[in-house]
Write a protein that holds these residues in place. Structure first.
Motif, PDB file in Angstrom:
ATOM      1  N   ASP A  48     -29.646  -2.327   7.988  1.00 44.57           N
ATOM      2  CA  ASP A  48     -28.649  -3.128   7.286  1.00 44.57           C
ATOM      3  C   ASP A  48     -28.700  -2.949   5.772  1.00 44.57           C
ATOM      4  N   VAL A  49     -29.543  -2.037   5.295  1.00 43.66           N
ATOM      5  CA  VAL A  49     -29.711  -1.822   3.858  1.00 43.66           C
ATOM      6  C   VAL A  49     -29.168  -0.445   3.499  1.00 43.66           C
ATOM      7  N   PRO A  50     -28.212  -0.389   2.566  1.00 42.71           N
ATOM      8  CA  PRO A  50     -27.701   0.938   2.185  1.00 42.71           C
ATOM      9  C   PRO A  50     -28.768   1.740   1.454  1.00 42.71           C
ATOM     10  N   LEU A  51     -28.833   3.021   1.772  1.00 40.74           N
ATOM     11  CA  LEU A  51     -29.775   3.919   1.107  1.00 40.74           C
ATOM     12  C   LEU A  51     -29.004   5.026   0.416  1.00 40.74           C
ATOM     13  N   PRO A  52     -29.274   5.310  -0.818  1.00 48.35           N
ATOM     14  CA  PRO A  52     -30.200   4.601  -1.699  1.00 48.35           C
ATOM     15  C   PRO A  52     -29.567   3.329  -2.247  1.00 48.35           C
ATOM     16  N   SER A  53     -30.417   2.390  -2.645  1.00 49.78           N
ATOM     17  CA  SER A  53     -29.952   1.184  -3.321  1.00 49.78           C
ATOM     18  C   SER A  53     -31.094   0.643  -4.170  1.00 49.78           C
ATOM     19  N   GLY A  57     -36.401  -0.612  -1.803  1.00 46.33           N
ATOM     20  CA  GLY A  57     -37.860  -0.640  -1.852  1.00 46.33           C
ATOM     21  C   GLY A  57     -38.430  -2.030  -1.681  1.00 46.33           C
ATOM     22  N   GLU A  58     -37.883  -2.987  -2.407  1.00 44.45           N
ATOM     23  CA  GLU A  58     -38.371  -4.369  -2.316  1.00 44.45           C
ATOM     24  C   GLU A  58     -38.095  -4.951  -0.928  1.00 44.45           C
ATOM     25  N   THR A  59     -36.933  -4.656  -0.375  1.00 45.44           N
ATOM     26  CA  THR A  59     -36.615  -5.141   0.976  1.00 45.44           C
ATOM     27  C   THR A  59     -37.592  -4.566   1.992  1.00 45.44           C
ATOM     28  N   PHE A  60     -37.866  -3.274   1.878  1.00 47.91           N
ATOM     29  CA  PHE A  60     -38.813  -2.645   2.803  1.00 47.91           C
ATOM     30  C   PHE A  60     -40.194  -3.296   2.685  1.00 47.91           C
ATOM     31  N   ARG A  61     -40.682  -3.475   1.451  1.00 52.49           N
ATOM     32  CA  ARG A  61     -42.018  -4.074   1.261  1.00 52.49           C
ATOM     33  C   ARG A  61     -42.087  -5.491   1.821  1.00 52.49           C
ATOM     34  N   SER A  62     -41.037  -6.282   1.625  1.00 57.67           N
ATOM     35  CA  SER A  62     -41.074  -7.655   2.142  1.00 57.67           C
ATOM     36  C   SER A  62     -41.035  -7.685   3.668  1.00 57.67           C
ATOM     37  N   ARG A  63     -40.269  -6.792   4.276  1.00 60.37           N
ATOM     38  CA  ARG A  63     -40.222  -6.745   5.744  1.00 60.37           C
ATOM     39  C   ARG A  63     -41.524  -6.218   6.328  1.00 60.37           C
ATOM     40  N   LEU A  64     -42.140  -5.265   5.638  1.00 57.95           N
ATOM     41  CA  LEU A  64     -43.435  -4.763   6.091  1.00 57.95           C
ATOM     42  C   LEU A  64     -44.496  -5.852   5.953  1.00 57.95           C
ATOM     43  N   ALA A  65     -44.423  -6.632   4.872  1.00 59.10           N
ATOM     44  CA  ALA A  65     -45.376  -7.739   4.678  1.00 59.10           C
ATOM     45  C   ALA A  65     -45.248  -8.771   5.788  1.00 59.10           C
ATOM     46  N   ALA A  66     -44.021  -9.023   6.230  1.00 59.11           N
ATOM     47  CA  ALA A  66     -43.819  -9.977   7.329  1.00 59.11           C
ATOM     48  C   ALA A  66     -44.395  -9.438   8.637  1.00 59.11           C
ATOM     49  N   GLU A  97     -33.408   3.841  13.712  1.00 58.69           N
ATOM     50  CA  GLU A  97     -32.040   4.175  13.350  1.00 58.69           C
ATOM     51  C   GLU A  97     -31.419   5.162  14.339  1.00 58.69           C
ATOM     52  N   ASN A  98     -31.178   4.709  15.559  1.00 60.69           N
ATOM     53  CA  ASN A  98     -30.582   5.586  16.545  1.00 60.69           C
ATOM     54  C   ASN A  98     -29.582   4.795  17.372  1.00 60.69           C
ATOM     55  N   PRO A  99     -28.297   4.937  17.233  1.00 56.73           N
ATOM     56  CA  PRO A  99     -27.645   5.796  16.256  1.00 56.73           C
ATOM     57  C   PRO A  99     -27.629   5.158  14.870  1.00 56.73           C
ATOM     58  N   ARG A 100     -27.563   5.974  13.866  1.00 57.11           N
ATOM     59  CA  ARG A 100     -27.515   5.490  12.492  1.00 57.11           C
ATOM     60  C   ARG A 100     -26.074   5.132  12.150  1.00 57.11           C
ATOM     61  N   VAL A 101     -25.894   3.909  11.681  1.00 55.98           N
ATOM     62  CA  VAL A 101     -24.569   3.422  11.309  1.00 55.98           C
ATOM     63  C   VAL A 101     -24.576   3.106   9.818  1.00 55.98           C
ATOM     64  N   GLN A 102     -23.588   3.628   9.115  1.00 52.71           N
ATOM     65  CA  GLN A 102     -23.426   3.329   7.697  1.00 52.71           C
ATOM     66  C   GLN A 102     -22.060   2.692   7.508  1.00 52.71           C
ATOM     67  N   TYR A 103     -21.998   1.736   6.588  1.00 51.20           N
ATOM     68  CA  TYR A 103     -20.739   1.065   6.286  1.00 51.20           C
ATOM     69  C   TYR A 103     -20.375   1.311   4.822  1.00 51.20           C
ATOM     70  N   PHE A 104     -19.069   1.353   4.577  1.00 49.89           N
ATOM     71  CA  PHE A 104     -18.539   1.553   3.232  1.00 49.89           C
ATOM     72  C   PHE A 104     -17.372   0.600   3.039  1.00 49.89           C
ATOM     73  N   ALA A 105     -17.174   0.176   1.802  1.00 48.16           N
ATOM     74  CA  ALA A 105     -16.047  -0.712   1.512  1.00 48.16           C
ATOM     75  C   ALA A 105     -15.256  -0.176   0.338  1.00 48.16           C
ATOM     76  N   PRO A 162     -21.108   2.319  -0.512  1.00 46.47           N
ATOM     77  CA  PRO A 162     -21.908   1.917   0.649  1.00 46.47           C
ATOM     78  C   PRO A 162     -22.211   0.422   0.590  1.00 46.47           C
ATOM     79  N   ILE A 163     -22.189  -0.215   1.742  1.00 47.80           N
ATOM     80  CA  ILE A 163     -22.544  -1.627   1.855  1.00 47.80           C
ATOM     81  C   ILE A 163     -23.497  -1.792   3.033  1.00 47.80           C
ATOM     82  N   SER A 164     -24.132  -2.944   3.124  1.00 45.62           N
ATOM     83  CA  SER A 164     -25.089  -3.200   4.208  1.00 45.62           C
ATOM     84  C   SER A 164     -24.368  -3.641   5.477  1.00 45.62           C
TER      85      SER A 164
END
Length: 185
Positions: A48-53, A57-66, A97-105, A162-164
């Motif tokens: 749900d996080v657009p890459l790159p953004s 990094g901060e979102t990944f670290r917080s989810r890994l911490a959880a 990410e299978n299948p990988r879905v990306q969204y754009f607005a 790109p959007i989430s």
């Protein structure tokens, strides 16, 4: 787990060799703990996080911490660097990410505010890519105008961003209400 720095090159694969060497020096087998931490990092859902953004990094670290509160801040930072390196520079897919879905607005200005007014979706299943545009609630149609393709070929002239996945869901709710507003997230 401690960050052991870069090996002979700046490729993250060098870290495994450094950890093995550190384990030999201290006569402790560190590899099972490292493998467990790497597996936890690969299991973090970032779909749900657009890459790159700026927030990836901060979102990944917080989810890994959880998921792994036993890891130190330094270990989470090292795993985030490795995870992002593998996704952004090596273009390797994440396990989740299978299948990988990306969204754009596509955005417009309404009452002086920047609001989304069109939603596009790209789905990759490893073998094919399907681009589509949202026509109504739950009704996706082929992107016949090739808006997504054009934005990747000519990014300087792209009029979509790109959007989430969360923002895409929020946009679909706006479509259902027939009331458009800036994203809340």
């Amino acid at each position: 787990m401690a960050y052991t720095g870069h090996g002979a090159s700046k490729m993250p694969r060098e870290d495994r060799d450094a950890v093995a060497l550190l384990g030999q020096v201290h006569r402790v087998d560190l590899m099972p703990a490292v493998e467990s931490a790497l597996a936890a990092a690969e299991a973090v859902d970032m779909s749900d996080v657009p890459l790159p953004s700026e927030t990836a990094g901060e979102t990944f670290r917080s989810r890994l911490a959880a998921a792994r509160p036993d890891l130190t801040t330094e270990a989470r930072a090292a795993l985030a660097d490795t995870w992002l390196f593998r996704r952004l520079w090596l273009d390797l897919p994440a396990q989740v990410e299978n299948p990988r879905v990306q969204y754009f607005a596509r955005f417009g200005i309404e009452d002086g505010e920047r609001v989304p007014w069109a939603l596009y979706r790209r789905v990759r299943d490893g073998e094919s890519v399907v681009d589509s545009v949202l026509k109504d609630v739950g009704e996706w149609r082929a992107d016949r105008n090739r808006v997504i393709w054009s934005s990747t070929v000519n990014p300087l002239e792209a009029d979509i961003e790109p959007i989430s996945a969360r923002q895409a869901l929020e946009f679909e709710q706006m479509v259902a209400e027939r009331r458009y507003r800036p994203f809340s997230t």
